[in-house]
Design an enzyme around this catalytic site. Structure first.
Site, mmCIF file in Angstrom:
data_model
loop_
_atom_site.group_PDB
_atom_site.id
_atom_site.type_symbol
_atom_site.label_atom_id
_atom_site.label_comp_id
_atom_site.label_asym_id
_atom_site.label_seq_id
_atom_site.Cartn_x
_atom_site.Cartn_y
_atom_site.Cartn_z
ATOM 1 N N LYS A 269 -23.504 -8.441 -0.151
ATOM 2 C CA LYS A 269 -23.834 -7.038 -0.368
ATOM 3 C C LYS A 269 -23.263 -6.178 0.748
ATOM 4 O O LYS A 269 -22.929 -5.039 0.564
ATOM 5 C CB LYS A 269 -25.355 -6.877 -0.378
ATOM 6 C CG LYS A 269 -25.953 -7.171 -1.709
ATOM 7 C CD LYS A 269 -27.454 -7.055 -1.668
ATOM 8 C CE LYS A 269 -28.039 -8.068 -0.722
ATOM 9 N NZ LYS A 269 -29.480 -8.227 -0.896
HETATM 10 N N1 GLU Z 1 -33.808 -13.162 0.213
HETATM 11 C C1 GLU Z 1 -32.726 -14.096 0.280
HETATM 12 C C2 GLU Z 1 -31.425 -13.389 -0.077
HETATM 13 O O1 GLU Z 1 -31.442 -12.307 -0.650
HETATM 14 C C3 GLU Z 1 -32.908 -15.282 -0.642
HETATM 15 C C4 GLU Z 1 -33.951 -16.176 -0.150
HETATM 16 C C5 GLU Z 1 -34.233 -17.411 -0.979
HETATM 17 O O2 GLU Z 1 -33.899 -17.464 -2.174
HETATM 18 O O3 GLU Z 1 -34.827 -18.317 -0.421
HETATM 19 O O4 GLU Z 1 -30.379 -13.921 0.222
#
Ligand code: GLU
Length: 302
Positions: A269
């Site tokens: 992102k």
């Molecule tokens: N919040 C994390 C991300 O957007 C993903 C975490 C997970 O799936 O354990 O990369």
């Protein structure tokens, strides 16, 4: 006292989760992960929960959280309500940190990034963790208790690090991770968290870190299957160690391939690679995205 981390409600069927961070717009890599979660939930006869991982208060924005809800709905994905937002649960993570500290497994670290780089440089070697970050050389691990007290009393900003060797001595014996493939066949592989060194479990700004919040939330939400990108495979060793330390249930893991851009680079992102909303503005439909990513079989609303 450790807060009760038993799953909220009975675990009667497989529970998966899609857990994006609202620090930018969702791109095709997120769409792939969300759709794969939906497909595996369908195969397992389970449900996918949505979790908003917004502990990074500097980078996450409510507008991105709104946008991701909109983008997922556009993709045809629906989730049970209410959606868990990690920033609503700092008190829970703080209580888990307190418990680990009470057991002597954490220490405050006052080092800045520059100080860590300088200390590592002085040693003449640059060992790195699996994510490529400099391995913490342990500077603050051996600080005299009086000095720690003095700095804490002065309000010096600090992180909380796990005493990895002590934690592993307690419970890394025979540490494994349950894995499953896309046909939901299960296996088990050995994992070793030592390559991460004394990881940060409490950040300077908030009383948790990604590793702590994700492990606690997966347990609290009764998650039985974690389906996420291969970039988080190595980190799972830390999550398994925390599960053992805290006596939490062990989910089964599936780490999927990462969607890459035309040059073979992982989409992130941070470089704003192909946000779904940009594709949408160009007239690409959700059906096109599902088909292009190999999920033509998933109906909208699946
Ligand atoms: N919040 C994390 C991300 O957007 C993903 C975490 C997970 O799936 O354990 O990369």
């Amino acid at each position: 006292m450790l807060p009760d981390l038993a799953p909220i409600g009975p675990v009667s069927r497989p529970i998966l989760r899609f857990a994006p961070s609202p620090n930018g717009y969702l791109h095709l890599g997120h769409a792939y992960s969300a759709l794969l979660n939906a497909r595996l939930a369908r195969r397992l006869g389970g449900v996918v929960l949505l979790r908003i991982e917004d502990i990074d208060i500097g980078r996450c924005r409510p507008a991105y959280a709104e946008a991701l809800l909109e983008d997922l709905a556009w993709l045809g994905l629906a989730y049970p309500q209410p959606v868990r937002r990690q920033s609503d649960h700092f008190a829970t993570y703080a209580a888990v940190l307190d418990e680990l500290r009470r057991r002597g497994l954490l220490y405050p670290c006052f080092c800045s990034r520059a100080e860590i780089a300088a200390a590592v440089g002085r040693r003449g070697e640059t060992p790195r963790d699996p994510d490529g970050a400099l391995l913490y050389p342990g500077t603050c691990r051996a600080l005299a208790p009086a000095e720690v007290e003095r700095r804490l009393a002065a309000g010096t900003l600090h992180t909380l690090r796990l005493r990895m060797d002590e934690a592993c001595a307690l419970c890394s014996e025979g540490l494994t991770m349950r894995v499953c493939d896309c046909d939901c066949r299960e296996g088990s592989v050995a994992v070793d968290p030592r390559c991460w060194g004394d990881v940060v479990l409490g950040r300077r700004d908030v009383p948790t870190s990604y590793h702590l919040a994700v492990t606690v939330d997966d347990a609290l939400q009764g998650v039985t299957h974690v389906v996420r990108g291969a970039d988080l495979l190595a980190a799972t060793a830390i999550h398994r160690l925390l599960q053992r330390l805290l006596g939490l249930a062990e989910p089964c893991y599936h780490h999927h391939r990462l969607i890459t851009d035309d040059d073979g680079r992982k989409l992130a992102k941070s470089v704003e690679s192909l946000p779904l909303r940009q594709l949408r503005a160009r007239g690409i439909t959700a059906g096109d995205v599902r088909r292009d990513l190999g999920f033509g079989d998933l109906e909208a609303g699946a």
